[in-house]
Scaffold this motif. Sequence first.
Motif, PDB file in Angstrom:
ATOM      1  N   LEU A 147      13.243   9.082  -3.752  1.00 38.58           N
ATOM      2  CA  LEU A 147      12.738   8.116  -4.716  1.00 38.58           C
ATOM      3  C   LEU A 147      13.880   7.458  -5.475  1.00 38.58           C
ATOM      4  O   LEU A 147      14.790   8.137  -5.949  1.00 38.58           O
ATOM      5  CB  LEU A 147      11.789   8.815  -5.705  1.00 38.58           C
ATOM      6  CG  LEU A 147      10.600   9.560  -5.078  1.00 38.58           C
ATOM      7  CD1 LEU A 147       9.810  10.268  -6.152  1.00 38.58           C
ATOM      8  CD2 LEU A 147       9.715   8.592  -4.305  1.00 38.58           C
ATOM      9  N   GLU A 148      13.809   6.142  -5.598  1.00 35.06           N
ATOM     10  CA  GLU A 148      14.882   5.416  -6.266  1.00 35.06           C
ATOM     11  C   GLU A 148      14.838   5.563  -7.785  1.00 35.06           C
ATOM     12  O   GLU A 148      15.866   5.671  -8.447  1.00 35.06           O
ATOM     13  CB  GLU A 148      14.798   3.922  -5.895  1.00 35.06           C
ATOM     14  CG  GLU A 148      15.134   3.633  -4.449  1.00 35.06           C
ATOM     15  CD  GLU A 148      15.164   2.145  -4.165  1.00 35.06           C
ATOM     16  OE1 GLU A 148      15.017   1.359  -5.131  1.00 35.06           O
ATOM     17  OE2 GLU A 148      15.325   1.776  -2.988  1.00 35.06           O
ATOM     18  N   HIS A 149      13.646   5.552  -8.358  1.00 36.49           N
ATOM     19  CA  HIS A 149      13.495   5.673  -9.809  1.00 36.49           C
ATOM     20  C   HIS A 149      12.500   6.795 -10.106  1.00 36.49           C
ATOM     21  O   HIS A 149      11.346   6.535 -10.475  1.00 36.49           O
ATOM     22  CB  HIS A 149      13.023   4.350 -10.416  1.00 36.49           C
ATOM     23  CG  HIS A 149      13.946   3.202 -10.125  1.00 36.49           C
ATOM     24  ND1 HIS A 149      15.171   3.074 -10.747  1.00 36.49           N
ATOM     25  CD2 HIS A 149      13.830   2.144  -9.280  1.00 36.49           C
ATOM     26  CE1 HIS A 149      15.767   1.971 -10.308  1.00 36.49           C
ATOM     27  NE2 HIS A 149      14.987   1.407  -9.406  1.00 36.49           N
ATOM     28  N   PRO A 150      12.927   8.044  -9.949  1.00 35.27           N
ATOM     29  CA  PRO A 150      11.999   9.177 -10.066  1.00 35.27           C
ATOM     30  C   PRO A 150      11.344   9.319 -11.434  1.00 35.27           C
ATOM     31  O   PRO A 150      10.245   9.866 -11.538  1.00 35.27           O
ATOM     32  CB  PRO A 150      12.882  10.388  -9.746  1.00 35.27           C
ATOM     33  CG  PRO A 150      14.278   9.937  -9.995  1.00 35.27           C
ATOM     34  CD  PRO A 150      14.298   8.487  -9.634  1.00 35.27           C
ATOM     35  N   GLU A 151      12.001   8.820 -12.490  1.00 27.05           N
ATOM     36  CA  GLU A 151      11.433   8.998 -13.821  1.00 27.05           C
ATOM     37  C   GLU A 151      10.064   8.332 -13.948  1.00 27.05           C
ATOM     38  O   GLU A 151       9.161   8.848 -14.639  1.00 27.05           O
ATOM     39  CB  GLU A 151      12.389   8.458 -14.894  1.00 27.05           C
ATOM     40  CG  GLU A 151      12.704   6.966 -14.811  1.00 27.05           C
ATOM     41  CD  GLU A 151      13.776   6.605 -13.801  1.00 27.05           C
ATOM     42  OE1 GLU A 151      14.064   5.401 -13.658  1.00 27.05           O
ATOM     43  OE2 GLU A 151      14.345   7.529 -13.164  1.00 27.05           O
ATOM     44  N   GLY A 152       9.869   7.214 -13.273  1.00 24.20           N
ATOM     45  CA  GLY A 152       8.574   6.538 -13.320  1.00 24.20           C
ATOM     46  C   GLY A 152       7.475   7.367 -12.661  1.00 24.20           C
ATOM     47  O   GLY A 152       6.328   7.395 -13.140  1.00 24.20           O
ATOM     48  N   TYR A 153       7.805   8.022 -11.570  1.00 24.02           N
ATOM     49  CA  TYR A 153       6.837   8.867 -10.877  1.00 24.02           C
ATOM     50  C   TYR A 153       6.482  10.089 -11.723  1.00 24.02           C
ATOM     51  O   TYR A 153       5.325  10.517 -11.764  1.00 24.02           O
ATOM     52  CB  TYR A 153       7.394   9.312  -9.521  1.00 24.02           C
ATOM     53  CG  TYR A 153       7.553   8.186  -8.530  1.00 24.02           C
ATOM     54  CD1 TYR A 153       6.534   7.875  -7.633  1.00 24.02           C
ATOM     55  CD2 TYR A 153       8.714   7.417  -8.482  1.00 24.02           C
ATOM     56  CE1 TYR A 153       6.665   6.845  -6.712  1.00 24.02           C
ATOM     57  CE2 TYR A 153       8.856   6.378  -7.566  1.00 24.02           C
ATOM     58  CZ  TYR A 153       7.831   6.099  -6.690  1.00 24.02           C
ATOM     59  OH  TYR A 153       7.965   5.075  -5.800  1.00 24.02           O
ATOM     60  N   TYR A 173       0.798  -1.222   0.000  1.00 22.80           N
ATOM     61  CA  TYR A 173       0.000   0.000   0.000  1.00 22.80           C
ATOM     62  C   TYR A 173       0.836   1.280   0.000  1.00 22.80           C
ATOM     63  O   TYR A 173       0.448   2.283  -0.609  1.00 22.80           O
ATOM     64  CB  TYR A 173      -0.958   0.015   1.192  1.00 22.80           C
ATOM     65  CG  TYR A 173      -0.328   0.401   2.511  1.00 22.80           C
ATOM     66  CD1 TYR A 173      -0.261   1.739   2.904  1.00 22.80           C
ATOM     67  CD2 TYR A 173       0.214  -0.554   3.375  1.00 22.80           C
ATOM     68  CE1 TYR A 173       0.325   2.100   4.103  1.00 22.80           C
ATOM     69  CE2 TYR A 173       0.793  -0.195   4.564  1.00 22.80           C
ATOM     70  CZ  TYR A 173       0.853   1.127   4.931  1.00 22.80           C
ATOM     71  OH  TYR A 173       1.445   1.491   6.107  1.00 22.80           O
ATOM     72  N   PHE A 174       2.009   1.286   0.686  1.00 24.56           N
ATOM     73  CA  PHE A 174       2.716   2.546   0.885  1.00 24.56           C
ATOM     74  C   PHE A 174       3.210   3.125  -0.435  1.00 24.56           C
ATOM     75  O   PHE A 174       3.021   4.318  -0.712  1.00 24.56           O
ATOM     76  CB  PHE A 174       3.898   2.359   1.846  1.00 24.56           C
ATOM     77  CG  PHE A 174       4.514   3.657   2.287  1.00 24.56           C
ATOM     78  CD1 PHE A 174       4.009   4.353   3.367  1.00 24.56           C
ATOM     79  CD2 PHE A 174       5.594   4.209   1.590  1.00 24.56           C
ATOM     80  CE1 PHE A 174       4.567   5.562   3.774  1.00 24.56           C
ATOM     81  CE2 PHE A 174       6.152   5.413   1.978  1.00 24.56           C
ATOM     82  CZ  PHE A 174       5.632   6.085   3.074  1.00 24.56           C
ATOM     83  N   ALA A 175       3.844   2.300  -1.250  1.00 25.09           N
ATOM     84  CA  ALA A 175       4.350   2.778  -2.540  1.00 25.09           C
ATOM     85  C   ALA A 175       3.207   3.252  -3.429  1.00 25.09           C
ATOM     86  O   ALA A 175       3.337   4.253  -4.152  1.00 25.09           O
ATOM     87  CB  ALA A 175       5.149   1.679  -3.233  1.00 25.09           C
ATOM     88  N   MET A 176       2.082   2.550  -3.369  1.00 19.19           N
ATOM     89  CA  MET A 176       0.909   2.940  -4.150  1.00 19.19           C
ATOM     90  C   MET A 176       0.390   4.309  -3.730  1.00 19.19           C
ATOM     91  O   MET A 176       0.128   5.184  -4.568  1.00 19.19           O
ATOM     92  CB  MET A 176      -0.186   1.890  -3.972  1.00 19.19           C
ATOM     93  CG  MET A 176      -1.489   2.197  -4.695  1.00 19.19           C
ATOM     94  SD  MET A 176      -2.852   1.165  -4.080  1.00 19.19           S
ATOM     95  CE  MET A 176      -3.253   2.026  -2.533  1.00 19.19           C
ATOM     96  N   MET A 177       0.265   4.512  -2.416  1.00 20.82           N
ATOM     97  CA  MET A 177      -0.241   5.778  -1.911  1.00 20.82           C
ATOM     98  C   MET A 177       0.748   6.914  -2.156  1.00 20.82           C
ATOM     99  O   MET A 177       0.368   8.048  -2.445  1.00 20.82           O
ATOM    100  CB  MET A 177      -0.539   5.659  -0.417  1.00 20.82           C
ATOM    101  CG  MET A 177      -1.605   4.637  -0.078  1.00 20.82           C
ATOM    102  SD  MET A 177      -3.244   5.110  -0.651  1.00 20.82           S
ATOM    103  CE  MET A 177      -3.653   6.427   0.491  1.00 20.82           C
ATOM    104  N   GLU A 178       2.030   6.604  -2.033  1.00 26.71           N
ATOM    105  CA  GLU A 178       3.065   7.616  -2.253  1.00 26.71           C
ATOM    106  C   GLU A 178       3.030   8.117  -3.688  1.00 26.71           C
ATOM    107  O   GLU A 178       3.201   9.314  -3.944  1.00 26.71           O
ATOM    108  CB  GLU A 178       4.431   7.023  -1.927  1.00 26.71           C
ATOM    109  CG  GLU A 178       5.562   8.034  -1.903  1.00 26.71           C
ATOM    110  CD  GLU A 178       6.872   7.398  -1.492  1.00 26.71           C
ATOM    111  OE1 GLU A 178       7.441   7.814  -0.476  1.00 26.71           O
ATOM    112  OE2 GLU A 178       7.330   6.463  -2.201  1.00 26.71           O
TER     113      GLU A 178
END
Length: 299
Positions: A225-231, A174-179
Amino acid sequence: MRVGIIGAGSIGLLFAAYLSRVFDVTVYTRSQEQAAEINQHNVLLQSGTEETIAKVKALPIADWQGSEALTIIAVKQYQLFSIIERLSQLPSMPENILFLQNGMGHLKLLDDINTSNLFVGSVEHGALKENPYTVRHNGIGTTNVAVYKGDPGFLKMFVLAVSNVFPITFHEEYFAMMEKKLIANAMINPLTAILQVNNGALIDNPFYYKVLQNLFSEITAILNLEHPEGYWEHVIKICKKTRDNRSSMLKDIEAKRLTEVDAILGYLLEEANKQGKKLPQLETLYYLIKGIESQGVVI
């Protein structure tokens, strides 16, 4: 299966319209008047040039007994306090509860809820409530759901049951999803509210786009964030899919309602304070929204 939806705003009505194609849905409204309107007209769903009528039962929140197999909480974050208090007064605690709120500030409120299965979700659809019983589906996205505590079996069953009528995506964590949704909310909502523009303007206007990039730099610095491009791609995707939609924060400002800025930007500013860091651009947006609220909010 019986489903109860607490809240008859744009998201509550949107979910009621689609889920009623599969389940027996009851919407619980804040006022007796809105419940009467829904019972008279049902829920009218507008999508593009099409209009469909969804047969839905409505009751005022005072009549909520929590007896449905699934309860969906679709109210604003600042309205959760009264809902959680009402939960404690029910004859029996609902077994399965799904919370659909923006931001992450509400997560700390969920730990004291004593129920078997507690789920959280984030909504990426664009929706506008036209009147007490009519909702317009402006942008088709998905709803992301995950288990906050409990067994994932029921939630997976629910997702599968609605897969042909309403896109819902199950996530293991849930945490990564909500973030991910928090980041999109923190960038899109306050900017559109202050600029008074639709979501698409943030990527169409090169100057607004630059501000969007600057905000993203601050957020990535605080969330590590480890892979900011995805966000980043996720935010742009939402802006494109909900191009013609007005953000929930903008609609709240226009209606002179409280916003969810504390659950969104407030959460990020608290995280920055814990780390001894400053987020000057996000802090400015936070105070601008709070300043607009202070000019006169009608609850």
